[in-house]
Motif scaffolding. Structure first.
Motif, PDB file in Angstrom:
ATOM      1  N   ARG A 197      12.605 -15.651 -11.868  1.00  0.00           N
ATOM      2  CA  ARG A 197      11.736 -15.019 -10.228  1.00  0.00           C
ATOM      3  C   ARG A 197      11.953 -14.713  -9.188  1.00  0.00           C
ATOM      4  O   ARG A 197      13.243 -15.247  -8.743  1.00  0.00           O
ATOM      5  CB  ARG A 197      11.185 -16.720 -10.055  1.00  0.00           C
ATOM      6  N   THR A 198      11.883 -13.935  -8.217  1.00  0.00           N
ATOM      7  CA  THR A 198      12.067 -13.796  -7.210  1.00  0.00           C
ATOM      8  C   THR A 198      11.154 -13.121  -5.985  1.00  0.00           C
ATOM      9  O   THR A 198       9.790 -13.120  -5.931  1.00  0.00           O
ATOM     10  CB  THR A 198      13.104 -12.258  -7.115  1.00  0.00           C
ATOM     11  N   ASN A 199      11.356 -12.530  -5.131  1.00  0.00           N
ATOM     12  CA  ASN A 199      10.374 -12.588  -3.303  1.00  0.00           C
ATOM     13  C   ASN A 199       9.535 -11.300  -4.764  1.00  0.00           C
ATOM     14  O   ASN A 199      10.320 -10.276  -4.982  1.00  0.00           O
ATOM     15  CB  ASN A 199      11.430 -11.736  -2.588  1.00  0.00           C
ATOM     16  N   ALA A 200       7.728 -11.408  -4.146  1.00  0.00           N
ATOM     17  CA  ALA A 200       7.195 -10.274  -4.296  1.00  0.00           C
ATOM     18  C   ALA A 200       7.534  -8.728  -3.657  1.00  0.00           C
ATOM     19  O   ALA A 200       7.092  -8.001  -4.233  1.00  0.00           O
ATOM     20  CB  ALA A 200       5.537 -10.454  -3.939  1.00  0.00           C
ATOM     21  N   LEU A 201       8.805  -8.859  -2.790  1.00  0.00           N
ATOM     22  CA  LEU A 201       9.407  -7.382  -1.698  1.00  0.00           C
ATOM     23  C   LEU A 201       9.848  -6.712  -2.755  1.00  0.00           C
ATOM     24  O   LEU A 201      10.309  -5.820  -2.629  1.00  0.00           O
ATOM     25  CB  LEU A 201      10.185  -8.279  -0.540  1.00  0.00           C
ATOM     26  N   ALA A 202      10.332  -7.484  -4.100  1.00  0.00           N
ATOM     27  CA  ALA A 202      10.864  -6.496  -4.947  1.00  0.00           C
ATOM     28  C   ALA A 202      10.096  -6.011  -5.797  1.00  0.00           C
ATOM     29  O   ALA A 202      10.989  -4.676  -6.342  1.00  0.00           O
ATOM     30  CB  ALA A 202      11.335  -7.256  -6.475  1.00  0.00           C
ATOM     31  N   LEU A 203       9.496  -5.732  -5.458  1.00  0.00           N
ATOM     32  CA  LEU A 203       8.379  -5.128  -5.618  1.00  0.00           C
ATOM     33  C   LEU A 203       8.214  -3.192  -4.675  1.00  0.00           C
ATOM     34  O   LEU A 203       7.767  -2.876  -5.333  1.00  0.00           O
ATOM     35  CB  LEU A 203       6.902  -4.881  -5.572  1.00  0.00           C
ATOM     36  N   GLU A 204       9.378  -3.065  -4.761  1.00  0.00           N
ATOM     37  CA  GLU A 204       9.322  -2.682  -3.469  1.00  0.00           C
ATOM     38  C   GLU A 204      10.311  -1.817  -4.050  1.00  0.00           C
ATOM     39  O   GLU A 204      10.484  -0.406  -4.174  1.00  0.00           O
ATOM     40  CB  GLU A 204       9.965  -2.685  -1.638  1.00  0.00           C
ATOM     41  N   THR A 221       0.622  -1.187   0.544  1.00  0.00           N
ATOM     42  CA  THR A 221       0.233  -0.565  -0.056  1.00  0.00           C
ATOM     43  C   THR A 221       1.494   1.202   0.314  1.00  0.00           C
ATOM     44  O   THR A 221       0.238   2.348  -0.558  1.00  0.00           O
ATOM     45  CB  THR A 221      -1.010  -0.179   0.928  1.00  0.00           C
ATOM     46  N   GLN A 222       1.777   1.366   0.476  1.00  0.00           N
ATOM     47  CA  GLN A 222       2.768   2.533   1.042  1.00  0.00           C
ATOM     48  C   GLN A 222       3.425   2.810  -0.615  1.00  0.00           C
ATOM     49  O   GLN A 222       3.680   3.479  -0.562  1.00  0.00           O
ATOM     50  CB  GLN A 222       4.157   2.540   2.428  1.00  0.00           C
ATOM     51  N   THR A 223       3.909   1.475  -1.386  1.00  0.00           N
ATOM     52  CA  THR A 223       4.526   1.754  -2.632  1.00  0.00           C
ATOM     53  C   THR A 223       3.963   2.473  -3.646  1.00  0.00           C
ATOM     54  O   THR A 223       4.103   3.354  -4.379  1.00  0.00           O
ATOM     55  CB  THR A 223       5.017  -0.232  -2.913  1.00  0.00           C
ATOM     56  N   LEU A 224       2.774   2.085  -3.535  1.00  0.00           N
ATOM     57  CA  LEU A 224       1.079   2.371  -4.683  1.00  0.00           C
ATOM     58  C   LEU A 224       1.490   3.883  -4.066  1.00  0.00           C
ATOM     59  O   LEU A 224       1.213   4.213  -5.387  1.00  0.00           O
ATOM     60  CB  LEU A 224       0.427   1.197  -4.520  1.00  0.00           C
ATOM     61  N   LYS A 225       0.989   4.315  -3.355  1.00  0.00           N
ATOM     62  CA  LYS A 225       1.050   5.829  -3.391  1.00  0.00           C
ATOM     63  C   LYS A 225       1.960   6.424  -3.481  1.00  0.00           C
ATOM     64  O   LYS A 225       1.559   7.671  -3.513  1.00  0.00           O
ATOM     65  CB  LYS A 225       0.653   6.289  -0.919  1.00  0.00           C
ATOM     66  N   ARG A 226       3.366   5.969  -2.889  1.00  0.00           N
ATOM     67  CA  ARG A 226       4.410   6.744  -3.565  1.00  0.00           C
ATOM     68  C   ARG A 226       4.679   7.137  -4.663  1.00  0.00           C
ATOM     69  O   ARG A 226       5.151   8.159  -5.040  1.00  0.00           O
ATOM     70  CB  ARG A 226       5.723   6.066  -2.750  1.00  0.00           C
ATOM     71  N   ILE A 227       3.884   6.184  -5.832  1.00  0.00           N
ATOM     72  CA  ILE A 227       4.133   6.193  -7.320  1.00  0.00           C
ATOM     73  C   ILE A 227       3.502   6.992  -7.974  1.00  0.00           C
ATOM     74  O   ILE A 227       3.334   7.174  -9.051  1.00  0.00           O
ATOM     75  CB  ILE A 227       4.570   4.660  -7.386  1.00  0.00           C
ATOM     76  N   ASN A 228       2.384   6.590  -6.976  1.00  0.00           N
ATOM     77  CA  ASN A 228       0.840   7.578  -8.050  1.00  0.00           C
ATOM     78  C   ASN A 228       1.209   9.141  -8.058  1.00  0.00           C
ATOM     79  O   ASN A 228       1.224   9.396  -6.760  1.00  0.00           O
ATOM     80  CB  ASN A 228      -0.568   6.947  -7.426  1.00  0.00           C
ATOM     81  N   ARG A 229       1.123   9.511  -9.087  1.00  0.00           N
ATOM     82  CA  ARG A 229       1.219  10.786  -9.221  1.00  0.00           C
ATOM     83  C   ARG A 229      -0.060  11.906  -8.691  1.00  0.00           C
ATOM     84  O   ARG A 229      -0.911  12.764  -8.110  1.00  0.00           O
ATOM     85  CB  ARG A 229       1.687  11.777 -10.542  1.00  0.00           C
ATOM     86  N   ILE A 230      -1.254  11.041  -9.354  1.00  0.00           N
ATOM     87  CA  ILE A 230      -3.107  10.851  -8.884  1.00  0.00           C
ATOM     88  C   ILE A 230      -3.323  10.200  -7.780  1.00  0.00           C
ATOM     89  O   ILE A 230      -4.019   9.207  -8.301  1.00  0.00           O
ATOM     90  CB  ILE A 230      -3.449  10.661  -9.638  1.00  0.00           C
ATOM     91  N   LYS A 231      -3.541  10.745  -6.245  1.00  0.00           N
ATOM     92  CA  LYS A 231      -3.882  10.781  -5.379  1.00  0.00           C
ATOM     93  C   LYS A 231      -5.532   9.926  -6.382  1.00  0.00           C
ATOM     94  O   LYS A 231      -6.293  10.249  -6.328  1.00  0.00           O
ATOM     95  CB  LYS A 231      -4.617  11.053  -4.379  1.00  0.00           C
ATOM     96  N   ARG A 232      -5.375   8.457  -5.553  1.00  0.00           N
ATOM     97  CA  ARG A 232      -6.396   7.104  -5.365  1.00  0.00           C
ATOM     98  C   ARG A 232      -6.944   6.431  -4.059  1.00  0.00           C
ATOM     99  O   ARG A 232      -5.564   6.152  -3.313  1.00  0.00           O
ATOM    100  CB  ARG A 232      -6.710   6.563  -6.611  1.00  0.00           C
ATOM    101  N   PRO A 233      -7.508   6.161  -4.410  1.00  0.00           N
ATOM    102  CA  PRO A 233      -8.494   5.302  -3.082  1.00  0.00           C
ATOM    103  C   PRO A 233      -7.672   4.146  -3.185  1.00  0.00           C
ATOM    104  O   PRO A 233      -7.737   3.233  -3.657  1.00  0.00           O
ATOM    105  CB  PRO A 233      -9.755   5.623  -2.402  1.00  0.00           C
ATOM    106  N   LEU A 234      -7.175   3.444  -1.889  1.00  0.00           N
ATOM    107  CA  LEU A 234      -6.379   2.153  -1.569  1.00  0.00           C
ATOM    108  C   LEU A 234      -6.222   1.500  -0.335  1.00  0.00           C
ATOM    109  O   LEU A 234      -6.039   0.613   0.569  1.00  0.00           O
ATOM    110  CB  LEU A 234      -5.047   2.855  -1.217  1.00  0.00           C
ATOM    111  N   ASN A 235      -8.014   1.736  -0.231  1.00  0.00           N
ATOM    112  CA  ASN A 235      -9.547   0.866   0.819  1.00  0.00           C
ATOM    113  C   ASN A 235      -9.281  -0.707   0.683  1.00  0.00           C
ATOM    114  O   ASN A 235      -9.662  -1.564   1.805  1.00  0.00           O
ATOM    115  CB  ASN A 235     -10.606   1.761   1.163  1.00  0.00           C
TER     116      ASN A 235
END
Length: 355
Positions: A170-177, A32-46
């Motif tokens: 293939r690698t761990n999903a934490l790579a999306l950080e 959730t924190q990663t998606l909020k950081r990269i989005n220029r337009i604020k969108r709800p992530l609830n």
């Protein structure tokens, strides 16, 4: 362990499409924190569907290209590289940097908790060109020539094209950080070294065929008991046969009456009849009696078994044999005998021994 399944877009020679994303019922806070950081337009992530939509749209952008690692490779074959005393000059003129780029084709945060990357067509083309123009030339120069060398080299290039198009990291999903704006990103926590090792493992050497195994045909020895080739023709005689041979049985082809008479008389003078030893009856050794006369040679051979010999000795008396010194005074002929015993009657004597 469940099977590792990938979408069809991860197959070789497949065009890029929207990534396959699977999220759990509860989204991790770091995503959730990663998606909020990269989005220029604020969108709800609830909710989970909002996270799914935001992540899918971001990774589907044409600019969502990740930099996995960078490779420093030669610009030309080794024989064409520039030689200079300054290593910095050699590095600038002889080496190039190829950036390994990929896009995300699969995100699984339920069963495998992993993310999968596939190489971009531009990266695959750069690797194939380097393999064909530089790596193949170097590996061909490092091997000796054989009849099918060109065929094997062409097959090696075709196998590399297939391997590069099938390559999926293939690698761990934490790579999306490492996700950045517009869906681009870089690998963190030393994962670039893993990609570099995997890519360099695709460059296989050209292996020559193994040497043919030649069967060494060893010549079969004529006599298994012989120890050397130089003694194979010599007859062998045991020590017991040599010691049991009586001197009076060795008759020379050309007797010397002067020397033989003296030596024989001195030997027989000191030996009695009781001290005489007959040869072993079990031996089938027969000696030819040869003369220098024109008449055909006569042979004396009386083989018999031990039992027959013992029975014949008990039944028939042994005739008294004369001294060899008396034989030397007679002429060489087929009728020569031992003191009145004619050799032509040796069959009568052999029949008396056989009874």
């Amino acid at each position: 362990m469940p099977p590792l399944l990938l979408p069809s877009s991860a197959a070789a020679f497949k065009t890029r499409s929207a990534p396959n994303i699977v999220l759990s019922t509860k989204v991790d806070p770091w995503l959730t924190q990663t998606l909020k950081r990269i989005n220029r337009i604020k969108r709800p992530l609830n909710s989970v569907p909002q996270h799914f939509r935001c992540l899918t749209e971001t990774l589907s952008l044409p600019s969502a290209i990740w930099t996995l690692c960078s490779l420093m490779l030669p610009k030309a074959p080794e024989s064409e590289l520039r030689k200079d005393d300054n290593p910095l000059v050699e590095a600038l003129f002889n080496y190039q940097i190829i950036t390994i780029e990929a896009y995300i084709v699969h995100v699984d945060m339920v069963s495998q908790n992993e993310v999968a990357f596939k190489l971009t067509p531009e990266t695959i083309e750069s690797l194939v060109e380097y393999h064909k123009d530089i790596h193949s030339v170097d590996t061909a120069a490092a091997t000796w020539n054989w009849s099918e060398k060109e065929v094997q080299l062409k097959k090696l290039q075709e196998d590399f094209v297939q391997a590069a198009n099938r390559f999926v990291y293939r690698t761990n999903a934490l790579a999306l950080e490492g996700l950045e704006e517009d869906g681009a990103g870089e690998l963190l926590c030393g994962r670039s070294e893993e990609v570099r090792s995997a890519i360099m493992g695709l460059f296989l050497p050209l292996l020559p065929p193994p040497p043919r195994v030649v069967d060494v045909v060893r010549p079969t020895p004529l006599l298994p008991s012989s120890t050397g080739a130089e003694n194979w023709w010599q007859p062998t005689m045991s020590h017991s046969q040599q010691t049991s041979m009586d001197p009076w049985r060795i008759v020379p082809s050309t007797p010397n009456t002067t020397s033989s008479a003296d030596s024989s008389s001195s030997m027989w003078a000191s030996m009695g009849m009781n001290e005489m030893q007959l040869p072993s009856p079990s031996s089938s050794f027969s000696e030819p009696y040869t003369t220098e006369c024109d008449s055909p040679p006569q042979f004396y051979s009386a083989p018999m078994t031990t039992a027959a010999y013992s029975s014949s000795m008990s039944m028939a008396p042994i005739p008294q044999l004369p001294l060899p010194s008396t034989l030397l005074q007679q002429q060489c002929s087929t009728s020569m005998g031992y003191g009145g015993f004619d050799w032509s009657r040796y069959q009568d004597l052999s029949m008396s021994f056989a009874m």
